[in-house]
Design a protein around this motif. Structure first.
Motif, PDB file in Angstrom:
ATOM      1  N   UNK A 117     -34.091   5.761   1.263  1.00 44.61           N
ATOM      2  CA  UNK A 117     -33.318   6.954   1.624  1.00 44.61           C
ATOM      3  C   UNK A 117     -33.340   7.119   3.131  1.00 44.61           C
ATOM      4  N   UNK A 118     -32.164   7.329   3.720  1.00 46.51           N
ATOM      5  CA  UNK A 118     -32.045   7.545   5.162  1.00 46.51           C
ATOM      6  C   UNK A 118     -32.057   9.042   5.425  1.00 46.51           C
ATOM      7  N   UNK A 119     -33.073   9.500   6.138  1.00 45.69           N
ATOM      8  CA  UNK A 119     -33.329  10.933   6.273  1.00 45.69           C
ATOM      9  C   UNK A 119     -32.214  11.686   6.984  1.00 45.69           C
ATOM     10  N   UNK A 120     -31.633  11.105   8.010  1.00 42.51           N
ATOM     11  CA  UNK A 120     -30.633  11.837   8.788  1.00 42.51           C
ATOM     12  C   UNK A 120     -29.244  11.780   8.166  1.00 42.51           C
ATOM     13  N   UNK A 121     -28.865  10.615   7.677  1.00 44.01           N
ATOM     14  CA  UNK A 121     -27.519  10.480   7.111  1.00 44.01           C
ATOM     15  C   UNK A 121     -27.456  10.892   5.640  1.00 44.01           C
ATOM     16  N   UNK A 122     -28.618  10.907   4.960  1.00 49.22           N
ATOM     17  CA  UNK A 122     -28.649  11.260   3.559  1.00 49.22           C
ATOM     18  C   UNK A 122     -28.241  10.138   2.623  1.00 49.22           C
ATOM     19  N   UNK A 123     -27.946   8.950   3.185  1.00 51.11           N
ATOM     20  CA  UNK A 123     -27.539   7.822   2.352  1.00 51.11           C
ATOM     21  C   UNK A 123     -28.738   7.229   1.625  1.00 51.11           C
ATOM     22  N   UNK A 124     -28.468   6.701   0.427  1.00 53.75           N
ATOM     23  CA  UNK A 124     -29.505   6.075  -0.390  1.00 53.75           C
ATOM     24  C   UNK A 124     -28.974   4.750  -0.922  1.00 53.75           C
TER      25      UNK A 124
ATOM     26  N   UNK B  54     -41.758   7.591   5.213  1.00 49.78           N
ATOM     27  CA  UNK B  54     -42.545   7.586   3.975  1.00 49.78           C
ATOM     28  C   UNK B  54     -42.414   6.218   3.331  1.00 49.78           C
ATOM     29  N   UNK B  55     -43.519   5.740   2.730  1.00 51.23           N
ATOM     30  CA  UNK B  55     -43.525   4.430   2.098  1.00 51.23           C
ATOM     31  C   UNK B  55     -44.127   3.372   3.009  1.00 51.23           C
ATOM     32  N   UNK B  56     -44.272   2.172   2.475  1.00 48.14           N
ATOM     33  CA  UNK B  56     -44.883   1.076   3.233  1.00 48.14           C
ATOM     34  C   UNK B  56     -44.013  -0.175   3.159  1.00 48.14           C
ATOM     35  N   UNK B  57     -44.108  -0.971   4.226  1.00 47.46           N
ATOM     36  CA  UNK B  57     -43.382  -2.236   4.288  1.00 47.46           C
ATOM     37  C   UNK B  57     -44.322  -3.323   4.768  1.00 47.46           C
ATOM     38  N   UNK B  58     -43.952  -4.560   4.479  1.00 46.21           N
ATOM     39  CA  UNK B  58     -44.660  -5.718   5.001  1.00 46.21           C
ATOM     40  C   UNK B  58     -43.805  -6.258   6.139  1.00 46.21           C
ATOM     41  N   UNK B  59     -44.259  -6.074   7.383  1.00 43.40           N
ATOM     42  CA  UNK B  59     -43.492  -6.480   8.557  1.00 43.40           C
ATOM     43  C   UNK B  59     -44.089  -7.738   9.179  1.00 43.40           C
ATOM     44  N   UNK B  60     -43.273  -8.773   9.291  1.00 41.49           N
ATOM     45  CA  UNK B  60     -43.701 -10.038   9.892  1.00 41.49           C
ATOM     46  C   UNK B  60     -42.863 -10.285  11.139  1.00 41.49           C
ATOM     47  N   UNK B  61     -43.233  -9.621  12.242  1.00 41.04           N
ATOM     48  CA  UNK B  61     -42.415  -9.713  13.442  1.00 41.04           C
ATOM     49  C   UNK B  61     -42.879 -10.848  14.355  1.00 41.04           C
TER      50      UNK B  61
ATOM     51  N   UNK C  29     -48.190   1.984  15.458  1.00 42.38           N
ATOM     52  CA  UNK C  29     -49.093   3.089  15.146  1.00 42.38           C
ATOM     53  C   UNK C  29     -48.342   4.412  14.981  1.00 42.38           C
ATOM     54  N   UNK C  30     -47.182   4.530  15.620  1.00 45.42           N
ATOM     55  CA  UNK C  30     -46.372   5.739  15.517  1.00 45.42           C
ATOM     56  C   UNK C  30     -45.432   5.709  14.313  1.00 45.42           C
ATOM     57  N   UNK C  31     -45.456   4.608  13.548  1.00 42.35           N
ATOM     58  CA  UNK C  31     -44.612   4.524  12.365  1.00 42.35           C
ATOM     59  C   UNK C  31     -43.344   3.723  12.529  1.00 42.35           C
ATOM     60  N   UNK C  32     -43.111   3.188  13.723  1.00 41.97           N
ATOM     61  CA  UNK C  32     -41.921   2.383  13.947  1.00 41.97           C
ATOM     62  C   UNK C  32     -42.060   1.015  13.282  1.00 41.97           C
ATOM     63  N   UNK C  33     -40.956   0.514  12.774  1.00 39.48           N
ATOM     64  CA  UNK C  33     -40.928  -0.809  12.158  1.00 39.48           C
ATOM     65  C   UNK C  33     -39.624  -1.513  12.544  1.00 39.48           C
TER      66      UNK C  33
ATOM     67  N   UNK D 165     -42.777  -0.315  -1.418  1.00 45.15           N
ATOM     68  CA  UNK D 165     -42.646   0.935  -2.171  1.00 45.15           C
ATOM     69  C   UNK D 165     -41.284   1.518  -1.862  1.00 45.15           C
ATOM     70  N   UNK D 166     -40.955   2.651  -2.471  1.00 43.75           N
ATOM     71  CA  UNK D 166     -39.759   3.377  -2.066  1.00 43.75           C
ATOM     72  C   UNK D 166     -39.922   3.824  -0.618  1.00 43.75           C
ATOM     73  N   UNK D 167     -38.814   3.942   0.113  1.00 33.35           N
ATOM     74  CA  UNK D 167     -38.892   4.211   1.539  1.00 33.35           C
ATOM     75  C   UNK D 167     -38.010   5.387   1.954  1.00 33.35           C
ATOM     76  N   UNK D 168     -38.474   6.113   2.969  1.00 35.51           N
ATOM     77  CA  UNK D 168     -37.653   7.090   3.665  1.00 35.51           C
ATOM     78  C   UNK D 168     -37.678   6.687   5.141  1.00 35.51           C
ATOM     79  N   UNK D 169     -36.488   6.470   5.706  1.00 38.52           N
ATOM     80  CA  UNK D 169     -36.383   5.978   7.078  1.00 38.52           C
ATOM     81  C   UNK D 169     -35.623   6.967   7.937  1.00 38.52           C
ATOM     82  N   UNK D 170     -36.052   7.133   9.175  1.00 38.99           N
ATOM     83  CA  UNK D 170     -35.446   8.090  10.085  1.00 38.99           C
ATOM     84  C   UNK D 170     -34.160   7.523  10.696  1.00 38.99           C
TER      85      UNK D 170
END
Length: 361
Positions: A280-287, A325-332, A342-346, A355-360
């Motif tokens: 779910x995209x928090x600002x646009x409301x798209x899912x 909200x939620x977790x991801x496996x990031x391989x950058x 540490x601030x939540x950026x991915x 998991x299910x995700x909410x992204x800004x």
């Protein structure tokens, strides 16, 4: 105090996560379809980067934001300007816009230098540079820097082009050979085109040419940049020729759609089907729905969601967003700093859902 520490104290460290305004100060024609764009910073401070790195530029075209990675062609030894050399690509939205519109005085935004395709990451007594088309740019930055520093490195530089008229930096490379006794430049053209009396190699780079022109290629650190097909062909012929693959390095970013899939993890026991989550995209409301073996960027694009992106490999930092909200496996691959993580950026291009995700966004 050293010059490097002076620059650092001046606060001009420019990383892939930081966007700056660049002012175009010069445009030069290299070939009929290649231009070099020279930039300065709007604060007139010097640039800092490693030869072989790239920047990510952002431009607005017909109301739509576009980002692309371009390797820096200028050397860091000339720090008050920075250049990218761009080939006009048929159907290329950004390359065609740059060729048609970018002029001295124009301002663009760019994310800072990134990438590990640099000679400092792989020091060697002898090197072999192999490029095709606009893939010459990072190797040109390396060559210019080495000569400016007076290193006189043992480098054989083989560049492939369609015709002699398509050779980028042809005159300058000839001049550089005169300045550095241990630099050799070899051009390989598929066809002679309109040039009468061409004395260089005709055809394509092959093992026979390497054996003849660079008999010690197995002892050299190899740096390769060019179209994907060219790089794969070079990798194959070097392997066939007995070159140690650990001494092979290629520019790895490409403009991709981020749709690579990987193996599906097991169900997490949350009632969510294995390999399927909701974003779910928090600002646009798209899912939209995402498979666990799919990057967030790929799933967003598939769902028709516009997300700024460029390299799609975790290098440039363009697709950075906060996971609320939620977790991801990031391989950058270096496109994000730990303090940003540490601030939540991915980086969405290399983040796989757990998991299910909410992204800004």
């Amino acid at each position: 105090m050293t010059r490097s520490s002076t620059w650092e104290q001046a606060g001009i460290e420019w990383s892939g996560g930081l966007q700056k305004r660049l002012i175009c100060c010069r445009v030069a024609d290299e070939t009929h379809d290649v231009k070099t764009f020279v930039f300065s910073q709007d604060d007139n401070l010097p640039f800092r980067f490693e030869p072989g790195q790239f920047i990510t530029i952002s431009v607005e075209i017909e109301g739509q934001a576009h980002s692309r990675c371009y390797t820096i062609s200028s050397p860091p030894t000339r720090p008050y300007t920075l250049s990218i050399t761009v080939k006009r690509v048929p159907g290329g939205v950004v390359s065609n816009w740059l060729h048609a519109n970018l002029r001295p005085g124009f301002v663009i935004n760019a994310h800072g230098p990134a990438g590990v395709f640099t000679p400092s990451s792989h020091p060697a007594e002898k090197s072999l540079y192999l490029s095709a088309g606009s893939g010459v740019t990072p190797l040109m930055s390396m060559t210019r820097a080495g000569i400016d520093l007076g290193l006189n490195r043992d480098v054989v530089f083989i560049h492939s082009a369609r015709t002699p008229a398509d050779i980028i930096f042809r005159k300058e490379l000839t001049t550089l050979v005169d300045q550095a006794s241990r630099l050799r430049v070899i051009h390989v053209c598929e066809d002679v085109g309109d040039e009468v009396g061409w004395s260089g190699s005709v055809g394509r780079l092959g093992l026979d040419l390497l054996e003849r022109e660079v008999p010690d290629f197995r002892d050299r650190e190899v740096f390769v940049c060019g179209p994907a097909g060219y790089m794969q062909a070079v990798k194959d012929l070097l392997s066939k020729g007995g070159h140690d693959p650990s001494r092979y390095h290629q520019e790895s970013f490409n403009i991709e759609d981020g749709s690579e899939m990987r193996s599906q993890p097991e169900a997490l026991g949350s009632g969510t089907p294995a390999g399927s989550y909701t974003v779910r995209l928090a600002r646009s409301g798209k899912t939209f729905t995402i498979d666990s073996g799919q990057t967030v960027l790929a799933a967003a694009k598939k769902a028709g969601v516009a997300v700024a992106s460029s390299c799609a490999q975790g290098l440039c930092g363009t697709c950075k967003a906060t996971v609320l909200d939620g977790t991801v496996d990031m391989q950058h691959k270096g496109g994000i700093r730990q303090r940003e993580v540490d601030k939540g950026l991915r980086l969405l291009c290399c983040s796989y859902p757990k998991s299910n995700l909410v992204i800004d966004l």
